[in-house]
Design an enzyme around this catalytic site. Structure first.
Site, short mmCIF file in Angstrom:
data_model
loop_
_atom_site.label_atom_id
_atom_site.label_comp_id
_atom_site.label_asym_id
_atom_site.label_seq_id
_atom_site.Cartn_x
_atom_site.Cartn_y
_atom_site.Cartn_z
N LYS A 53 0.83 -1.21 0.00
CA LYS A 53 0.00 0.00 0.00
C LYS A 53 0.87 1.26 0.00
O LYS A 53 0.56 2.23 -0.70
CB LYS A 53 -0.94 -0.01 1.21
CG LYS A 53 -2.06 -1.04 1.09
CD LYS A 53 -2.83 -1.21 2.39
CE LYS A 53 -3.91 -2.29 2.25
NZ LYS A 53 -4.62 -2.58 3.50
N GLN A 97 -5.00 -1.32 9.63
CA GLN A 97 -4.85 -2.64 9.01
C GLN A 97 -5.41 -3.73 9.93
O GLN A 97 -5.08 -3.80 11.11
CB GLN A 97 -3.36 -2.91 8.72
CG GLN A 97 -3.10 -4.23 8.02
CD GLN A 97 -3.67 -4.26 6.62
OE1 GLN A 97 -3.56 -3.31 5.87
NE2 GLN A 97 -4.28 -5.38 6.26
N ASP A 120 -11.44 2.77 3.64
CA ASP A 120 -11.74 1.35 3.50
C ASP A 120 -13.23 1.11 3.27
O ASP A 120 -13.63 0.04 2.82
CB ASP A 120 -11.30 0.59 4.76
CG ASP A 120 -9.98 -0.14 4.58
OD1 ASP A 120 -9.61 -0.44 3.42
OD2 ASP A 120 -9.32 -0.45 5.59
#
Length: 289
Positions: A53, A97, A120
């Site tokens: 990422k 995460q 997200d």
């Protein structure tokens, strides 16, 4: 029949290039897009994902802020850091995460992220907005699947779509996005009776259940488009340790008209759509979205 391969790596590269153009315009206007990623602990898979990422951000002109916190970080300390990032105007997207260490409540942490920075798409307000047809951020994996279907020229209006998997991250939002496009959608799961019969009805079959090679060629309608969201490691046998999806590629690719590989399919697209959500967040913050 040999299925056409839908190349997620190639499409993700194209999307990163498009994001880079948008990011450059924002920088010229005085706004540098910023994505903050928090990694708690040393989970090997999470460490790899986060490294990818950060690299994607660098390639796309997005400033990345990586917070690596030890596994014994308290939940309150993590929540305090999330609140700091929420309040930082130079940060447009905040990502924690998953999975988190067992002593932390993932739901509580995700709900602490400001909805306008929840790139997200997991916050309950963003999930609810998608459900009611007014999405702000679409969850990255199903969003990536939709881009892949469009790129492959798959017409969704009126088709029979089957989603195998009912998670809040993939299965449920995937069904909502397919419904938006006028597909007729069936959601299946581990307790679905006669799963194979449901799958064989699908013009578009999306496997997101987390079971290695669960979908086999005899479960697929000839000519169907098959999207494999799964990412599993084979535990034993001659292929032990190798990555595979939820779809048995060898048998299904002989029946389907198009299929995504694992790796190199949905995975790169998930990361690409994170960049899209981040650039959209920055554009809104700059008054350009």
């Amino acid at each position: 029949m040999t299925a056409k391969i839908i190349d997620g790596n190639a499409l993700a590269r194209q999307i990163r290039s498009e994001v880079a153009v948008r990011a450059a315009k924002l920088v010229t206007a005085g706004c540098t897009p910023g994505l903050a990623v928090i990694l708690v602990g040393e989970d090997p898979a999470s460490t790899v994902y986060v490294r990818h990422k950060v690299k994607d951000c660098e390639e796309s002109g997005i400033r990345s802020i990586l917070d690596r916190l030890p596994a014994d970080t308290t939940e309150e300390a993590l929540l305090a850091r999330v609140r700091e990032l929420n309040a930082d105007p130079s940060v447009h997207g905040v990502l924690v995460q998953l999975p988190l260490p067992k002593h932390m409540d993932s739901h509580r942490v995700i709900e602490a992220i400001a909805p306008e920075k929840d790139v997200d798409g997991f916050h309950v307000s963003n999930a609810g907005a998608l459900m009611t047809g007014t999405p702000r951020f679409r969850p990255c994996t199903p969003y990536g699947v939709m881009r892949m279907l469009d790129h492959a020229g798959v017409k969704l209006d009126g088709v029979e779509a089957v989603v195998v998997g009912r998670s809040n991250i993939v299965g449920k939002p995937q069904a909502m996005m397919l419904l938006e496009r006028n597909a007729t959608v069936t959601i299946c799961h581990s307790r679905t009776r006669d799963l194979a019969e449901h799958c064989r009805r699908a013009d578009v079959l999306i496997a997101a259940v987390g079971r290695a090679r669960m979908i086999t060629g005899d479960m697929v309608k000839p000519g169907a488009v098959v999207i494999d969201v799964g990412m599993n490691r084979i535990p034993d046998g001659p292929d032990a340790g190798k990555l595979c999806g939820d779809v048995d590629f060898d048998s299904v690719s002989k029946v389907a008209s198009a299929i995504t590989p694992v790796p190199g399919g949905v995975g790169p697209m998930t990361r690409a759509m994170l960049l899209v959500n981040t650039i959209e967040a920055a554009e809104r913050a700059a008054g350009r979205g």
